[in-house]
Enzyme design. Sequence first.
Site, PDB file in Angstrom:
ATOM      1  N   LYS A  71      42.695 -17.088  14.538  1.00 45.44           N
ATOM      2  CA  LYS A  71      43.196 -18.001  15.568  1.00 45.44           C
ATOM      3  C   LYS A  71      44.695 -17.868  15.772  1.00 45.44           C
ATOM      4  CE  LYS A  71      42.651 -22.195  14.386  1.00 45.44           C
ATOM      5  NZ  LYS A  71      43.989 -22.325  13.775  1.00 45.44           N
ATOM      6  N   THR A  73      46.557 -15.331  14.833  1.00 42.77           N
ATOM      7  CA  THR A  73      46.774 -13.968  15.314  1.00 42.77           C
ATOM      8  C   THR A  73      46.574 -13.899  16.823  1.00 42.77           C
ATOM      9  OG1 THR A  73      46.049 -13.078  13.186  1.00 42.77           O
ATOM     10  CG2 THR A  73      46.023 -11.574  15.068  1.00 42.77           C
ATOM     11  N   ARG A  94      52.452 -24.247  14.119  1.00 43.10           N
ATOM     12  CA  ARG A  94      52.768 -25.071  12.950  1.00 43.10           C
ATOM     13  C   ARG A  94      53.450 -24.228  11.872  1.00 43.10           C
ATOM     14  NH1 ARG A  94      47.389 -26.914  10.782  1.00 43.10           N
ATOM     15  NH2 ARG A  94      46.832 -24.865  11.570  1.00 43.10           N
ATOM     16  N   LYS A 105      43.963 -19.400   1.029  1.00 46.47           N
ATOM     17  CA  LYS A 105      43.887 -19.112   2.461  1.00 46.47           C
ATOM     18  C   LYS A 105      44.969 -18.146   2.921  1.00 46.47           C
ATOM     19  CE  LYS A 105      44.154 -21.439   6.963  1.00 46.47           C
ATOM     20  NZ  LYS A 105      45.439 -20.887   7.381  1.00 46.47           N
ATOM     21  N   ALA A 273      44.494 -29.795   9.557  1.00 44.93           N
ATOM     22  CA  ALA A 273      43.559 -30.405  10.498  1.00 44.93           C
ATOM     23  C   ALA A 273      42.335 -31.000   9.810  1.00 44.93           C
ATOM     24  CB  ALA A 273      43.117 -29.389  11.539  1.00 44.93           C
ATOM     25  N   PHE A 301      42.222 -25.083  12.128  1.00 44.93           N
ATOM     26  CA  PHE A 301      40.802 -24.893  11.834  1.00 44.93           C
ATOM     27  C   PHE A 301      39.974 -24.798  13.123  1.00 44.93           C
ATOM     28  CE2 PHE A 301      42.091 -26.851   7.646  1.00 44.93           C
ATOM     29  CZ  PHE A 301      41.978 -25.673   6.947  1.00 44.93           C
ATOM     30  N   PHE A 381      36.652  -5.999  15.746  1.00 46.71           N
ATOM     31  CA  PHE A 381      36.630  -5.267  14.479  1.00 46.71           C
ATOM     32  C   PHE A 381      36.001  -3.896  14.736  1.00 46.71           C
ATOM     33  CE2 PHE A 381      37.432  -9.405  12.859  1.00 46.71           C
ATOM     34  CZ  PHE A 381      37.914  -9.281  11.557  1.00 46.71           C
ATOM     35  N   TRP A 409      45.390  -7.735  16.861  1.00 44.96           N
ATOM     36  CA  TRP A 409      45.687  -7.439  15.448  1.00 44.96           C
ATOM     37  C   TRP A 409      46.091  -5.970  15.298  1.00 44.96           C
ATOM     38  CZ3 TRP A 409      43.700  -4.190  11.680  1.00 44.96           C
ATOM     39  CH2 TRP A 409      44.078  -4.478  10.357  1.00 44.96           C
TER      40      TRP A 409
END
Length: 556
Positions: A71, A73, A94, A105, A273, A301, A381, A409
């Site tokens: 998210k 990224t 944030r 994480k 969140a 999230f 991917f 990415w």
Amino acid sequence: MKTDIEIAQEAVMVPVKEVAASYGIKEDELELYGKYKAKLSDELWERVKDRPDGKLVLVTAINPTPAGEGKTTTTVGLGEAFGALGKNAIIALREPSLGPCFGIKGGAAGGGYAQVVPMEDLNLHFTGDFHAITSANNLLAALLDNHIHQGNVLRIDTRQILWKRCLDMNDRALRNLVIGLGSKAEGFVREDHFVITVASEIMAILCLSNDMNDLKERLGKIIVAYNYDGEPVTAAQLNAVGSMAALLKDALKPNLIQTLEHTGALVHGGPFANIAHGCNSVRATKTALKLADIVVTEAGFGADLGAEKFLDIKCRKAGLKPAAVVLVATVRALKYNGGVPKDQLKEENLEALSRGIVNLEKHIENMQKYGVPVVVTLNSFVTDTEAEYEFVKKFCQDRGCEFALSEVWEKGGKGGAELAQKVLDTLENKESNFAPLYPDEMGLEDKIATVAREIYGADGVSYAPAALKAIIKFEEMGFGHLPVCMAKTQYSLSDDQNKLGRPEGFTIGVRDAYVSAGAGFVVVLTGAIMTMPGLPKKPAADSIDVNEKGVITGLF
């Protein structure tokens, strides 16, 4: 492929003064923290506050899985893509918490070639905002205990102290403890608790405050305890407001850094969140809207948590109106929701994809309930197949959503060109009719039931006796008009993290609730959610190091 930290350390950054200048920010409107970080002064806001707002784009996601979604990224890459298309865009994010950085994480700077830099600074101490919030929180706790020790003029009932100390670290041993042991001079013996800094009400207050006067007014409303008559005792009654505000003076100002492609990023505030309201600061978002034509922001999230709170709390309180929502998913994560083990996600499996895509379906439906146009993007991917892409694309288009692949990415802004164009088309051709999910005048129980039913898909809500008693008391105290901030697991639409996909036939269990009067919402605790996380068996901290030249390794 290089790691995120290797890519970030090889980046050629430009001085933050140059980034600022590209948005018309004057050098004397910056408060520099070295060459590549700066805070934006109050003078800047006064100069730009009457400008028309740009368009606000919210990036959110399906429920997180071990397969990864990307998210942040996507948020960073989309901002870079707008820049590559010649659009005046800025990002609003944030700040990361140290808890996840050293836990499991990781940080929150994006990934690959869609990152904000300096990455190490951002993920560690940055400009000290979280330390200031921690200090202000714990100052209030110290003043509270000192007041009791010095005679307790306010008649505080030590069995009903609500205010908790905080630390920006995962530390389960601090969840429940006893303080004041020793002689009489060491204070009054009582049970105490810690929360992680990102769950502190002061974090929420800082992120929802418009200016210093608003900040001080909110700080004064914090309910720290009840007295022997059952009446609330506030931070203002403890004469704590001025000293807390002094600690938060600089933290209130938004931070400016850059992406790998020199797009500006306002990174400010960082409530989680799953246990808090999950959005960056109102000040940063409002400033960004005055500086750029398009502002790309995110909420923490999945959309059931971060986006719901962004729309029902932040936008409601700040008068913001999002123009579009970008909903992020991956083929791998959807197959995981369909029951495929993590080690088999590389294999094409349309049957599992069809089972798991119901999670995405629910989030699409949820966002459409707010009247905001939705664009779905798949983070690409190399193991994804064309058949899988086409399946997801058709699924989204059948539900009235624009769809685009994202390769940010791997390729940075160029990899987000398709997504950026879809968002631009949406901004130009589709109107946002944003409205919160429920009205202010709805009662607290009805608000909780509305979120549980409409967003989570629950059949109903069950309450522990203490939770129901607390909610009834908040109504009697005049807090019934506040929005609710649901504390729930991020891994499922339900309050059971093991229920993947689109669970049905469940109820949401509310075990407790408390009012954050300064922030302006009622926190509702569901399931087994914790406000002080613990470290995993093998924390990320095990792999982090710094060499004799000061180069950090292992942060990602």
